[in-house]
Design a protein around this motif. Sequence first.
Motif, PDB file in Angstrom:
ATOM      1  N   GLN A   1     -10.874  47.734 -20.145  1.00  0.00           N
ATOM      2  CA  GLN A   1     -10.936  46.348 -19.681  1.00  0.00           C
ATOM      3  C   GLN A   1     -12.162  46.122 -18.804  1.00  0.00           C
ATOM      4  O   GLN A   1     -12.792  45.067 -18.858  1.00  0.00           O
TER       5      GLN A   1
ATOM      6  N   GLU B   1     -15.005  45.347 -20.876  1.00  0.00           N
ATOM      7  CA  GLU B   1     -14.784  44.175 -21.730  1.00  0.00           C
ATOM      8  C   GLU B   1     -15.210  44.436 -23.170  1.00  0.00           C
ATOM      9  O   GLU B   1     -15.920  43.640 -23.794  1.00  0.00           O
TER      10      GLU B   1
ATOM     11  N   GLN C   1      -4.865  47.939 -17.722  1.00  0.00           N
ATOM     12  CA  GLN C   1      -5.579  46.752 -18.167  1.00  0.00           C
ATOM     13  C   GLN C   1      -5.265  45.546 -17.279  1.00  0.00           C
ATOM     14  O   GLN C   1      -6.159  44.810 -16.860  1.00  0.00           O
ATOM     15  N   GLU C   2      -3.986  45.355 -16.986  1.00  0.00           N
ATOM     16  CA  GLU C   2      -3.563  44.218 -16.158  1.00  0.00           C
ATOM     17  C   GLU C   2      -4.189  44.271 -14.769  1.00  0.00           C
ATOM     18  O   GLU C   2      -4.645  43.257 -14.238  1.00  0.00           O
TER      19      GLU C   2
ATOM     20  N   TYR D   1      -7.860  43.377 -15.041  1.00  0.00           N
ATOM     21  CA  TYR D   1      -8.011  41.988 -15.464  1.00  0.00           C
ATOM     22  C   TYR D   1      -7.835  41.032 -14.288  1.00  0.00           C
ATOM     23  O   TYR D   1      -8.584  40.061 -14.136  1.00  0.00           O
TER      24      TYR D   1
ATOM     25  N   GLN E   1     -10.982  41.097 -12.241  1.00  0.00           N
ATOM     26  CA  GLN E   1     -12.077  40.424 -12.922  1.00  0.00           C
ATOM     27  C   GLN E   1     -11.953  38.903 -12.824  1.00  0.00           C
ATOM     28  O   GLN E   1     -12.947  38.204 -12.624  1.00  0.00           O
ATOM     29  N   ARG E   2     -10.734  38.382 -12.985  1.00  0.00           N
ATOM     30  CA  ARG E   2     -10.536  36.932 -12.912  1.00  0.00           C
ATOM     31  C   ARG E   2     -10.951  36.368 -11.564  1.00  0.00           C
ATOM     32  O   ARG E   2     -11.471  35.255 -11.471  1.00  0.00           O
TER      33      ARG E   2
ATOM     34  N   GLU F   1     -11.570  37.662 -20.851  1.00  0.00           N
ATOM     35  CA  GLU F   1     -10.478  37.823 -21.808  1.00  0.00           C
ATOM     36  C   GLU F   1      -9.958  39.247 -21.746  1.00  0.00           C
ATOM     37  O   GLU F   1     -10.711  40.184 -21.471  1.00  0.00           O
ATOM     38  N   LYS F   2      -8.665  39.400 -22.037  1.00  0.00           N
ATOM     39  CA  LYS F   2      -8.107  40.747 -22.125  1.00  0.00           C
ATOM     40  C   LYS F   2      -8.604  41.422 -23.401  1.00  0.00           C
ATOM     41  O   LYS F   2      -8.686  40.799 -24.461  1.00  0.00           O
TER      42      LYS F   2
END
Length: 354
Positions: A195, A198, A226-227, A230, A233-234, A242-243
Amino acid sequence: MKFLVKTQRDMEAVAGNYITEAVPDAEVWIAPMGYTGLVLVEADENAYEKLLEIPEVERVIPVLVETEADLEKIAESAEKIAHLIGENETYAVKTKRRGKHDFSSIDVNRVLGARIKELSGADVNLSWPDKVVQVEIIGDRAYISVLPGEEYRKYTPNKIDARKLFRKLTVVQMPYWGDYKACRKFGEKIGRAAQAFEVKELIIAPKEKMDAFELMEFIKGVKIGQESRYKIQREAYPWKVEKVPVSVWDLYQVVRDKRRNKRLLIITDPKGPTLAEVKEELARDMHHAREVVVFIGSREGIPRGVFRFADYVVDLAPYMTFATEHGIPATLVSLWEVYEEFLRENGKEEKEGE
Protein backbone atom coordinates in the motif's frame (compact mmCIF):
# COMPACT_ATOMS: atom_id res chain seq x y z
CA MET A 1 11.26 41.53 17.04
CA LYS A 2 9.43 38.28 17.69
CA PHE A 3 10.15 34.84 16.31
CA LEU A 4 7.80 31.88 16.36
CA VAL A 5 9.93 28.78 16.80
CA LYS A 6 8.54 25.35 15.93
CA THR A 7 9.87 22.12 17.42
CA GLN A 8 8.89 18.48 17.58
CA ARG A 9 5.98 18.02 19.97
CA ASP A 10 7.15 17.93 23.61
CA MET A 11 10.60 19.23 22.62
CA GLU A 12 9.69 22.88 23.15
CA ALA A 13 11.09 23.00 26.71
CA VAL A 14 14.44 21.56 25.61
CA ALA A 15 14.62 24.00 22.71
CA GLY A 16 13.57 26.87 24.97
CA ASN A 17 16.45 26.17 27.37
CA TYR A 18 18.98 26.12 24.54
CA ILE A 19 17.52 29.34 23.13
CA THR A 20 18.00 31.02 26.50
CA GLU A 21 21.66 29.95 26.48
CA ALA A 22 22.25 30.97 22.85
CA VAL A 23 20.45 34.31 23.10
CA PRO A 24 20.80 35.46 26.75
CA ASP A 25 18.89 38.72 26.25
CA ALA A 26 15.87 37.05 24.65
CA GLU A 27 12.46 36.76 26.27
CA VAL A 28 11.25 33.20 25.82
CA TRP A 29 7.70 31.80 26.15
CA ILE A 30 7.65 28.01 26.04
CA ALA A 31 4.41 26.41 24.79
CA PRO A 32 2.42 29.69 24.62
CA MET A 33 -1.15 29.18 25.87
CA GLY A 34 -0.28 25.52 26.41
CA TYR A 35 0.33 24.64 22.75
CA THR A 36 3.16 22.12 22.49
CA GLY A 37 5.83 22.28 19.80
CA LEU A 38 5.98 26.09 19.97
CA VAL A 39 8.32 28.64 21.50
CA LEU A 40 7.74 32.38 21.19
CA VAL A 41 10.95 34.40 21.28
CA GLU A 42 11.41 38.16 21.47
CA ALA A 43 14.94 39.24 20.64
CA ASP A 44 17.10 41.32 18.33
CA GLU A 45 16.65 40.45 14.64
CA ASN A 46 20.23 39.14 14.59
CA ALA A 47 19.05 36.25 16.79
CA TYR A 48 17.61 34.50 13.74
CA GLU A 49 20.88 32.78 12.76
CA LYS A 50 21.58 31.74 16.35
CA LEU A 51 18.17 30.10 16.60
CA LEU A 52 18.84 28.06 13.47
CA GLU A 53 22.01 26.67 15.03
CA ILE A 54 19.92 24.74 17.60
CA PRO A 55 19.11 21.22 16.28
CA GLU A 56 15.91 20.97 18.31
CA VAL A 57 14.56 23.99 16.42
CA GLU A 58 12.71 22.85 13.28
CA ARG A 59 11.57 26.21 11.90
CA VAL A 60 12.06 29.86 12.78
CA ILE A 61 9.36 32.23 11.56
CA PRO A 62 10.16 35.95 11.91
CA VAL A 63 6.97 37.75 12.91
CA LEU A 64 6.35 40.84 10.77
CA VAL A 65 2.89 41.69 12.10
CA GLU A 66 1.26 40.79 15.40
CA THR A 67 -2.43 41.53 15.73
CA GLU A 68 -5.66 40.35 17.31
CA ALA A 69 -7.06 37.02 16.15
CA ASP A 70 -9.87 38.82 14.38
CA LEU A 71 -10.64 38.40 10.69
CA GLU A 72 -10.83 42.13 9.97
CA LYS A 73 -7.63 42.90 11.90
CA ILE A 74 -5.80 40.14 10.05
CA ALA A 75 -7.02 41.48 6.70
CA GLU A 76 -5.76 44.95 7.65
CA SER A 77 -2.25 43.53 8.12
CA ALA A 78 -2.03 43.19 4.33
CA GLU A 79 -1.15 46.88 4.14
CA LYS A 80 2.04 46.21 6.12
CA ILE A 81 3.25 43.18 4.15
CA ALA A 82 1.92 43.51 0.57
CA HIS A 83 4.98 45.53 -0.52
CA LEU A 84 7.15 42.47 0.18
CA ILE A 85 5.50 40.61 -2.70
CA GLY A 86 6.46 41.81 -6.15
CA GLU A 87 3.92 42.30 -8.91
CA ASN A 88 5.64 39.59 -10.98
CA GLU A 89 5.84 37.14 -8.08
CA THR A 90 3.26 34.59 -6.96
CA TYR A 91 2.08 33.99 -3.43
CA ALA A 92 -0.12 31.80 -1.26
CA VAL A 93 -1.62 32.38 2.17
CA LYS A 94 -1.30 29.51 4.63
CA THR A 95 -2.95 29.61 8.05
CA LYS A 96 -2.45 27.46 11.13
CA ARG A 97 -5.16 28.14 13.69
CA ARG A 98 -5.00 27.09 17.35
CA GLY A 99 -7.94 27.74 19.64
CA LYS A 100 -11.64 28.53 19.11
CA HIS A 101 -12.65 31.32 16.75
CA ASP A 102 -15.70 32.38 14.77
CA PHE A 103 -13.79 31.94 11.50
CA SER A 104 -11.86 29.13 9.83
CA SER A 105 -8.34 28.92 8.40
CA ILE A 106 -9.86 28.94 4.93
CA ASP A 107 -11.64 32.20 5.76
CA VAL A 108 -8.30 33.77 6.68
CA ASN A 109 -6.66 32.51 3.48
CA ARG A 110 -9.51 33.89 1.37
CA VAL A 111 -9.87 37.32 3.01
CA LEU A 112 -6.18 38.08 3.49
CA GLY A 113 -5.27 36.63 0.09
CA ALA A 114 -7.82 38.84 -1.67
CA ARG A 115 -6.54 41.95 0.10
CA ILE A 116 -2.90 41.18 -0.77
CA LYS A 117 -3.81 40.66 -4.42
CA GLU A 118 -5.62 43.99 -4.46
CA LEU A 119 -2.59 45.80 -3.02
CA SER A 120 0.28 43.98 -4.76
CA GLY A 121 -1.20 42.90 -8.08
CA ALA A 122 0.59 39.55 -7.69
CA ASP A 123 -0.99 36.24 -8.73
CA VAL A 124 -1.92 33.40 -6.41
CA ASN A 125 -0.12 30.07 -6.83
CA LEU A 126 -1.13 27.46 -4.28
CA SER A 127 1.31 24.82 -5.55
CA TRP A 128 4.64 26.58 -6.10
CA PRO A 129 4.41 30.15 -4.77
CA ASP A 130 7.43 32.45 -4.73
CA LYS A 131 6.29 33.81 -1.36
CA VAL A 132 4.21 32.28 1.41
CA VAL A 133 2.20 34.53 3.71
CA GLN A 134 2.21 32.49 6.91
CA VAL A 135 -0.48 33.20 9.48
CA GLU A 136 0.01 31.53 12.86
CA ILE A 137 -2.93 32.00 15.22
CA ILE A 138 -2.43 31.16 18.89
CA GLY A 139 -5.49 31.81 20.96
CA ASP A 140 -6.38 35.52 20.74
CA ARG A 141 -3.21 36.58 18.86
CA ALA A 142 -2.24 36.26 15.21
CA TYR A 143 1.39 36.30 14.03
CA ILE A 144 1.94 37.03 10.33
CA SER A 145 5.07 36.51 8.22
CA VAL A 146 6.18 36.51 4.60
CA LEU A 147 8.48 33.60 3.81
CA PRO A 148 10.27 32.40 0.66
CA GLY A 149 9.06 29.22 -1.04
CA GLU A 150 9.47 26.19 1.21
CA GLU A 151 13.10 25.11 1.46
CA TYR A 152 12.39 21.43 2.07
CA ARG A 153 9.44 20.71 -0.19
CA LYS A 154 8.23 17.15 -0.52
CA TYR A 155 6.82 17.72 -3.98
CA THR A 156 8.66 19.95 -6.44
CA PRO A 157 8.56 20.24 -10.24
CA ASN A 158 12.11 18.91 -10.60
CA LYS A 159 11.20 15.62 -8.89
CA ILE A 160 9.80 12.82 -11.04
CA ASP A 161 6.71 11.23 -9.53
CA ALA A 162 7.66 7.66 -8.54
CA ARG A 163 4.02 6.62 -8.57
CA LYS A 164 4.05 6.76 -12.36
CA LEU A 165 6.20 3.62 -12.35
CA PHE A 166 4.46 1.92 -9.45
CA ARG A 167 0.99 2.44 -10.97
CA LYS A 168 1.90 -0.09 -13.65
CA LEU A 169 3.82 -2.43 -11.36
CA THR A 170 2.24 -5.62 -10.01
CA VAL A 171 3.83 -7.42 -7.08
CA VAL A 172 3.51 -11.20 -7.00
CA GLN A 173 4.26 -12.21 -3.42
CA MET A 174 4.62 -15.79 -2.20
CA PRO A 175 2.77 -16.06 1.15
CA TYR A 176 4.49 -16.72 4.45
CA TRP A 177 3.52 -20.00 6.10
CA GLY A 178 4.03 -21.68 9.47
CA ASP A 179 2.96 -20.41 12.88
CA TYR A 180 -0.36 -18.53 12.73
CA LYS A 181 0.94 -15.47 14.58
CA ALA A 182 4.00 -15.28 12.35
CA CYS A 183 1.80 -15.56 9.24
CA ARG A 184 -0.30 -12.64 10.36
CA LYS A 185 2.72 -10.56 11.40
CA PHE A 186 4.44 -10.98 8.04
CA GLY A 187 1.15 -10.39 6.24
CA GLU A 188 0.78 -7.04 7.99
CA LYS A 189 4.24 -5.93 6.90
CA ILE A 190 3.70 -6.99 3.30
CA GLY A 191 0.25 -5.37 3.13
CA ARG A 192 1.64 -2.16 4.54
CA ALA A 193 4.55 -2.13 2.08
CA ALA A 194 2.39 -2.79 -0.99
CA GLN A 195 0.00 0.00 0.00
CA ALA A 196 2.87 2.38 0.78
CA PHE A 197 4.13 2.11 -2.80
CA GLU A 198 0.59 2.31 -4.25
CA VAL A 199 1.34 -0.50 -6.70
CA LYS A 200 -1.11 -1.54 -9.40
CA GLU A 201 -1.92 -4.85 -7.70
CA LEU A 202 -0.67 -7.24 -5.04
CA ILE A 203 -1.08 -10.89 -6.00
CA ILE A 204 -0.63 -13.42 -3.20
CA ALA A 205 0.68 -16.45 -5.05
CA PRO A 206 1.25 -19.85 -3.38
CA LYS A 207 3.39 -22.17 -5.47
CA GLU A 208 1.66 -25.31 -4.22
CA LYS A 209 -1.10 -26.55 -1.94
CA MET A 210 -0.82 -24.96 1.50
CA ASP A 211 -2.68 -24.92 4.80
CA ALA A 212 -5.86 -22.90 4.37
CA PHE A 213 -5.76 -21.45 7.88
CA GLU A 214 -2.14 -20.35 7.57
CA LEU A 215 -3.07 -18.60 4.32
CA MET A 216 -6.12 -17.09 6.02
CA GLU A 217 -3.98 -15.58 8.80
CA PHE A 218 -1.52 -14.24 6.24
CA ILE A 219 -4.31 -12.57 4.24
CA LYS A 220 -5.85 -11.13 7.42
CA GLY A 221 -2.46 -9.62 8.17
CA VAL A 222 -2.22 -8.15 4.66
CA LYS A 223 -5.61 -6.47 5.15
CA ILE A 224 -4.63 -5.06 8.56
CA GLY A 225 -1.32 -3.72 7.23
CA GLN A 226 -2.97 -2.20 4.18
CA GLU A 227 -5.65 -0.47 6.26
CA SER A 228 -3.14 1.05 8.67
CA ARG A 229 -1.04 2.52 5.86
CA TYR A 230 -4.08 3.68 3.89
CA LYS A 231 -5.35 5.73 6.85
CA ILE A 232 -2.00 7.50 7.15
CA GLN A 233 -1.87 8.19 3.40
CA ARG A 234 -5.37 9.72 3.36
CA GLU A 235 -4.33 12.19 6.06
CA ALA A 236 -0.84 12.94 4.75
CA TYR A 237 -1.23 13.20 0.97
CA PRO A 238 -2.76 16.13 -0.93
CA TRP A 239 -4.09 13.72 -3.59
CA LYS A 240 -6.69 10.99 -3.51
CA VAL A 241 -5.31 7.60 -2.50
CA GLU A 242 -6.80 4.28 -3.58
CA LYS A 243 -6.41 0.94 -1.85
CA VAL A 244 -4.17 -1.47 -3.73
CA PRO A 245 -6.22 -4.38 -5.16
CA VAL A 246 -5.25 -7.67 -3.51
CA SER A 247 -5.91 -11.08 -5.09
CA VAL A 248 -4.91 -14.73 -4.69
CA TRP A 249 -3.62 -16.71 -7.65
CA ASP A 250 -1.48 -19.80 -8.20
CA LEU A 251 2.09 -18.71 -8.91
CA TYR A 252 2.48 -20.79 -12.08
CA GLN A 253 -0.81 -19.49 -13.50
CA VAL A 254 0.37 -15.93 -12.93
CA VAL A 255 3.48 -16.70 -14.96
CA ARG A 256 1.45 -18.27 -17.76
CA ASP A 257 -1.04 -15.41 -17.93
CA LYS A 258 1.43 -12.53 -17.72
CA ARG A 259 3.82 -14.14 -20.19
CA ARG A 260 1.00 -14.81 -22.65
CA ASN A 261 -0.08 -11.17 -22.44
CA LYS A 262 3.49 -9.93 -23.01
CA ARG A 263 4.03 -8.28 -19.64
CA LEU A 264 7.56 -7.56 -18.38
CA LEU A 265 8.44 -10.23 -15.80
CA ILE A 266 11.15 -9.57 -13.20
CA ILE A 267 12.40 -12.04 -10.57
CA THR A 268 14.76 -11.05 -7.77
CA ASP A 269 17.18 -13.87 -7.00
CA PRO A 270 20.90 -14.22 -6.16
CA LYS A 271 21.37 -16.48 -9.21
CA GLY A 272 20.87 -13.58 -11.61
CA PRO A 273 23.23 -10.79 -12.71
CA THR A 274 23.54 -7.72 -10.53
CA LEU A 275 21.30 -4.72 -11.03
CA ALA A 276 24.27 -2.64 -12.18
CA GLU A 277 24.91 -5.07 -15.05
CA VAL A 278 21.41 -4.86 -16.53
CA LYS A 279 20.11 -1.50 -15.33
CA GLU A 280 20.12 0.30 -18.70
CA GLU A 281 18.21 -2.42 -20.57
CA LEU A 282 15.93 -3.05 -17.59
CA ALA A 283 15.02 0.62 -17.19
CA ARG A 284 14.33 1.01 -20.90
CA ASP A 285 12.07 -2.05 -20.92
CA MET A 286 10.21 -0.86 -17.80
CA HIS A 287 9.63 2.47 -19.51
CA HIS A 288 8.00 0.87 -22.54
CA ALA A 289 6.15 -1.94 -20.72
CA ARG A 290 2.38 -1.73 -20.23
CA GLU A 291 2.76 -3.66 -16.97
CA VAL A 292 5.79 -4.62 -14.90
CA VAL A 293 5.37 -7.81 -12.85
CA VAL A 294 7.79 -8.41 -9.98
CA PHE A 295 8.01 -11.81 -8.25
CA ILE A 296 9.14 -11.91 -4.61
CA GLY A 297 9.75 -15.05 -2.56
CA SER A 298 8.96 -15.83 1.06
CA ARG A 299 11.06 -18.11 3.29
CA GLU A 300 12.29 -19.69 0.06
CA GLY A 301 12.88 -18.16 -3.34
CA ILE A 302 10.84 -18.21 -6.51
CA PRO A 303 10.90 -21.71 -8.11
CA ARG A 304 13.82 -22.06 -10.49
CA GLY A 305 11.68 -23.42 -13.32
CA VAL A 306 9.97 -20.04 -13.57
CA PHE A 307 13.26 -18.32 -14.36
CA ARG A 308 13.06 -19.41 -18.03
CA PHE A 309 9.92 -17.34 -18.48
CA ALA A 310 11.22 -14.16 -16.83
CA ASP A 311 12.56 -11.24 -18.83
CA TYR A 312 15.00 -10.44 -16.03
CA VAL A 313 16.39 -12.33 -13.05
CA VAL A 314 18.21 -9.75 -10.94
CA ASP A 315 20.47 -9.97 -7.90
CA LEU A 316 19.80 -6.77 -5.94
CA ALA A 317 22.55 -7.19 -3.34
CA PRO A 318 25.19 -9.87 -4.04
CA TYR A 319 25.99 -12.20 -1.11
CA MET A 320 22.93 -10.96 0.78
CA THR A 321 19.46 -12.44 1.22
CA PHE A 322 16.62 -10.10 2.14
CA ALA A 323 14.19 -10.94 4.92
CA THR A 324 10.64 -11.62 3.70
CA GLU A 325 9.28 -8.30 4.98
CA HIS A 326 12.05 -6.38 3.21
CA GLY A 327 11.36 -7.87 -0.22
CA ILE A 328 8.90 -5.28 -1.52
CA PRO A 329 10.66 -2.12 -0.22
CA ALA A 330 14.14 -3.25 -1.27
CA THR A 331 13.03 -4.34 -4.73
CA LEU A 332 10.83 -1.38 -5.58
CA VAL A 333 13.25 1.26 -4.33
CA SER A 334 16.04 -0.37 -6.37
CA LEU A 335 13.91 -0.49 -9.52
CA TRP A 336 12.86 3.12 -9.07
CA GLU A 337 16.45 4.31 -8.73
CA VAL A 338 17.55 2.78 -12.04
CA TYR A 339 14.33 3.90 -13.71
CA GLU A 340 14.67 7.51 -12.55
CA GLU A 341 18.31 7.55 -13.71
CA PHE A 342 17.17 6.36 -17.14
CA LEU A 343 14.49 9.06 -17.39
CA ARG A 344 16.87 11.84 -16.43
CA GLU A 345 19.70 10.70 -18.71
CA ASN A 346 17.38 10.35 -21.69
CA GLY A 347 15.35 13.49 -21.01
CA LYS A 348 12.14 11.50 -20.74
CA GLU A 349 9.18 12.32 -18.52
CA GLU A 350 6.31 10.00 -17.84
CA LYS A 351 3.01 11.55 -18.85
CA GLU A 352 -0.09 11.25 -16.73
CA GLY A 353 -2.00 8.09 -17.64
CA GLU A 354 0.94 6.59 -19.54
